[in-house]
Design an enzyme around this catalytic site. Sequence first.
Site: not given
Length: 425
Positions: A136, A149, A156, A160, A163, A219, A250, A272-274, A349, A392
Site C-alpha cells: 500500500e 508515503c 515489515c 514494533c 504498529c 523498515e 524514517s 521512530s523514537l516513541h 491509531n 501511520c
Amino acid sequence: MATASFDSAPGASRALPAIEKAPEVTALSTLPGRKASLVGLTREGLKQALIGIGVPERETRMRVSQVWHWIYVRGAREFSAMTNVGKGLKAQLADHFTLERPEVVTEQVSRDGTRKWLLRMAPTGAHDHNRGAEIECVYIPGDDRGTLCVSSQVGCTLTCSFCHTGTQRLVRNLSTAEIVAQLVVARDALGDFTGQMPGKDGGEPGRLVTNIVFMGMGEPLYNLDAVIDAIAVMSDQEGLALSRRRITVSTSGVVPQIERLGLEANAMLAISLHAVRDELRDELVPLNRKYPIAQLLDACRNYPGLSNARRITFEYVMLKGVNDSDADARALVRLLKGIPAKINLIPFNPWPGSKYECSDWERIERFSEIVFTAGYASPVRTPRGRDILAACGQLKSETEKLRARARLMLEEGMGAEAVYADQVD
C-alpha cells in the site's frame, strides 16, 4: 550490499518479542518468458537494458536520455508515444520490454482527499502463485504540498508492538523499480506528469506530488541499497525532479546504516523514537535491544548534513499511561539536547488486538506544551485519511485481511491521525 542480521538477541527473555523477521523469499527481477518493464529503472539499469537488445554503447547516452524523458517526465505508457525515438528502436523496445506499472487493485479516497492505493507488483517467482506481492501507498494532499508515503518492503522486518504493519510477516524487500513505480502510479492517478495538468481555462489544477516519505510498509534501512537508488531516480532533475530536501526516510533505529543513508542519499531523516527509557523502548521498538537509545542518538548527532535547516524529525506516538507523562516530556527534551530537531507527536491509531490506547487530548496538549517551551517544534498531527485506514502504523496489504472487528472500527470512525504530510519546506 550491507545486510541486516535477523535474530532475537542472545539471552533475550522469552517474554520479549523477536527483534526482527527474516524475509520469506528473494524475488527474481523478472519471471522467465515475461517482458520486463522499464518503469522504475535507474539510468544504469536502463542503459544495460538497451545494450541487452543491441543498442550500440556509443549511442546509449542519447537513447537513455530520450527514453528516460518519456518515462519520467511525460509518463509515457506506450513506446509508440516516444516521438523522437526512431521507429526501429521503438519496435525493438516493444518486442522486449513494457512500460507496465504495478496494478492498482483498489483505490480508496478519504473525505479529506487522502488517497490509498493497494498495488500488486508483477509476479517474481513461484512463491507468487501468478499473483505479485501487494503493498500500500498513501497520498496526502495539502494546501502547499502533496505528500506520497511509499513502502520499501512487502510486510515489515520489525516487530514494533504498537504498529499494525509490524504484525504481518516480512515477505521480501521491494526492488528499486518497485519503489519508484509507486510514485509513477501516483502521478498517473493524479494527472501529475508534464502535459497532463489542466490549463488555466481547464479548471483547477490537480495536486502535485511534491514530497516523499518512506513511512509506508517496511523498515527502509533494511533495504537500503534499493532505497538509495530509488531516491536517486526520484530526485533526478531531468526526470521525476523531486528535491532531496523533500524526501524523508524514517527508521526505527538501524544505527549502522544511518550514516550511509546521509552520505549516499542526502535525504532528510526521521527517527521512530516513541520512548525515552531503554526498558520501555525495548518493548515498543524491540530493535532497541540491539541499538539502544544512546547509540541511536549518537548516530543522529553525526548524521551527515545535519543543521538547523536540515533538522531530524523524531516521531513519538502518544500512548495513554505508557509514555505520555510530564516526566517523559522533560526527559525527551533532555535526550535531544544539542540535536537540531523537531518532535512529531502522533496520536495512537487503534487497531484490532492492540493493547494500547491513545492518550487523552488534554495530555497530548500538555506534553506538546512542555516540548515547545523547551524550544522544539512539537506539532500534533491533524486527522487525515481516518475513514480509509490510511494512517501511520496501519498499512497492511489485502493479503492480510481486515477482520470483522477492524471493519466495525472503521464504520464507527475509529480511524487514525496521519503523519505523512509533516515535511520540510
